[in-house]
Design an enzyme around this catalytic site. Structure first.
Site, mmCIF file in Angstrom:
data_model
loop_
_atom_site.group_PDB
_atom_site.id
_atom_site.type_symbol
_atom_site.label_atom_id
_atom_site.label_comp_id
_atom_site.label_asym_id
_atom_site.label_seq_id
_atom_site.Cartn_x
_atom_site.Cartn_y
_atom_site.Cartn_z
ATOM 1 N N GLY A 79 0.852 -1.201 0.000
ATOM 2 C CA GLY A 79 0.000 0.000 0.000
ATOM 3 C C GLY A 79 0.878 1.237 0.000
ATOM 4 N NE ARG A 136 -2.274 -4.094 -0.453
ATOM 5 C CZ ARG A 136 -1.712 -3.562 0.619
ATOM 6 N NH1 ARG A 136 -0.616 -4.102 1.118
ATOM 7 N NH2 ARG A 136 -2.229 -2.489 1.194
ATOM 8 C CG ASP A 180 5.590 -8.194 7.586
ATOM 9 O OD1 ASP A 180 6.774 -8.423 7.880
ATOM 10 O OD2 ASP A 180 4.695 -9.049 7.627
ATOM 11 C CB THR A 201 3.299 0.542 6.697
ATOM 12 O OG1 THR A 201 1.916 0.453 7.100
ATOM 13 C CG2 THR A 201 4.143 0.232 7.912
ATOM 14 C CG ASP A 211 -1.240 -0.072 8.961
ATOM 15 O OD1 ASP A 211 -1.922 0.930 8.716
ATOM 16 O OD2 ASP A 211 -1.528 -1.213 8.560
ATOM 17 C CG ASP A 226 2.255 -2.800 11.131
ATOM 18 O OD1 ASP A 226 3.040 -2.353 10.269
ATOM 19 O OD2 ASP A 226 1.274 -3.511 10.844
ATOM 20 N NE ARG A 269 -3.785 -5.605 6.208
ATOM 21 C CZ ARG A 269 -3.899 -5.560 4.895
ATOM 22 N NH1 ARG A 269 -4.975 -6.028 4.321
ATOM 23 N NH2 ARG A 269 -2.944 -5.039 4.153
HETATM 24 O O1 F6P Z 1 -0.975 -1.776 5.117
HETATM 25 C C1 F6P Z 1 -1.428 -0.494 5.158
HETATM 26 C C2 F6P Z 1 -2.901 -0.407 4.987
HETATM 27 O O2 F6P Z 1 -3.190 0.954 4.833
HETATM 28 C C3 F6P Z 1 -3.748 -1.058 6.081
HETATM 29 O O3 F6P Z 1 -3.960 -0.244 7.197
HETATM 30 C C4 F6P Z 1 -5.033 -1.354 5.353
HETATM 31 O O4 F6P Z 1 -5.737 -2.406 5.947
HETATM 32 C C5 F6P Z 1 -4.553 -1.742 4.007
HETATM 33 O O5 F6P Z 1 -3.344 -1.054 3.788
HETATM 34 C C6 F6P Z 1 -5.528 -1.443 2.901
HETATM 35 O O6 F6P Z 1 -4.962 -1.839 1.698
HETATM 36 P P1 F6P Z 1 -5.633 -1.697 0.279
HETATM 37 O O7 F6P Z 1 -5.472 -0.272 -0.134
HETATM 38 O O8 F6P Z 1 -4.833 -2.611 -0.591
HETATM 39 O O9 F6P Z 1 -7.044 -2.076 0.427
#
Ligand code: F6P
Length: 342
Positions: free
Chosen positions: A10, A72, A103, A125, A127, A129, A171
């Site tokens: 992402g 991804r 990750d 990220t 997040d 994390d 997430r």
């Molecule tokens: O990994 C980062 C993140 O923003 C998460 O918080 C979220 O669940 C996910 O990506 C959403 O990804 P996508 O844009 O592929 O739906």
């Protein structure tokens, strides 16, 4: 040297600042040739490259997204994926790769070392994390956006005497929810790390009403789940790294809160607004420092490592210490946030 750079997973505000820093330091200091790899690992599978000269990275510092695109794509889920990558790397004459990602991207970088790929990682990220680093770039911007949303929701919730739930990304961990909730004065903050009881959430809201506060703000991370229950899934689609799309916990909570408090409850899902647009000054500086450190690591030959920030120092960390784990929220910070619940 001829060095490739890619962004995977992402997007997060600050990717372009990393790319710019890799290119500037690489070309001007090391006399490198920098090659952009389009759409993460997919670009290496398909041999989709772009030459990154100084002009290509001019004027991108403040821009969100990634000038290289992202995806991804998991090469280990493709027939002969790792071997194809190595063939394309050799054909293009790439001597090292800077992989900007979370990750998943960093795990691929680490696993590709067994095939002979020389990679340096940059932790990205919203997040926040990723273990072994205090901050990933993109997180500060996401928190600022969520905080601004809370400030705006505050006034309308108060005017209408409503409960408003802000659902934010996160997430597996609740760093965004916790930081934005603290900064925005949330009355309850719900995190994936701490399964919640609806009755407790309602208690906080009722307690506020008894004090004459007829409105409440609840911040919930998308991965938060009720005690003994499961995360709320938005779509059953599973990506190449095995992640399912989460979303909707805010709506679940709204119904429960209305049922037990009788107060009108509304939901705002912040979603990708947290990822799009300009990075904050903090993220621009962090991403720039990461980019410079990453190309330095390449020239030190310190592969299979990631750049990280500890305190205010940029340090290298072996990828083996990072992958397959998650940095959860600081329990002390959560205890501080709880002082302000209800
Ligand atoms: O990994 C980062 C993140 O923003 C998460 O918080 C979220 O669940 C996910 O990506 C959403 O990804 P996508 O844009 O592929 O739906």
């Amino acid at each position: 040297m001829k060095v490739g750079v890619l962004s995977g997973g992402g997007d997060a505000p600050g990717i372009n600042a990393v790319i710019r820093a890799v290119v500037r330091k690489g070309i001007l200091h090391y006399n490198d040739e920098i090659i952009g790899i389009r759409d993460g690992w997919r670009g290496l599978l398909e041999g989709n490259f772009a030459c990154l000269d100084l002009d290509a990275v001019s004027g991108i510092l403040h821009k969100g997204g990634s000038i290289l695109g992202t995806s991804r794509t998991n090469p280990f889920k493709r027939e002969k994926g790792p071997e194809t990558i190595m063939e394309n790397v050799e054909k293009a004459g790439l001597e090292a790769i800077v992989a900007i990602g979370g990750d998943d991207t960093l795990t691929v970088a680490h696993k590709m070392a067994e095939y002979g790929l020389k990679c340096v990682g940059v932790p990205k990220t919203i997040d926040n994390d990723i273990p072994e680093t205090d901050y990933t770039f993109g997180f500060n911007t996401a928190v600022s956006i969520a905080t601004e949303a809370l400030d705006r929701l505050h006034t309308t919730a108060e005017a209408h005497h409503r409960v408003i739930i802000l659902e934010v990304m996160g997430r597996y961990t609740g760093h965004i929810a916790l930081h934005a909730g603290l900064a925005g004065g949330a009355d309850v903050i719900l995190l994936p790390e701490k399964p919640f009881a609806v009755e407790e959430v309602c208690e906080y809201i009722k307690r506020r009403r008894q004090r004459g506060r007829n409105f409440s703000l609840v911040v919930v991370a998308e991965g938060a789940k009720p005690k003994g229950g499961k995360e709320i899934v938005y779509s059953e689609r599973i990506d190449e790294f095995g992640h399912i799309s989460l979303g909707g916990v805010g709506y679940y909570l709204a119904k429960e809160i209305e049922k037990c408090t009788g107060i009108e409850t509304r939901v705002v899902v912040l979603g990708h607004l947290q990822r799009g647009g300009s990075p904050t000054a903090f993220d621009r500086v962090l991403a720039t420092r990461y980019g410079v450190a990453a190309i330095d690591l390449v020239h030190q030959g310190l592969y299979d490592h990631m750049v990280a920030i500890k305190g205010n120092t940029i340090v290298p960390v072996p990828l083996s210490k990072v992958i397959g784990q998650r940095k959860t929220v600081d329990p002390e910070l959560y205890e501080i946030a709880k002082i302000f619940f209800g």
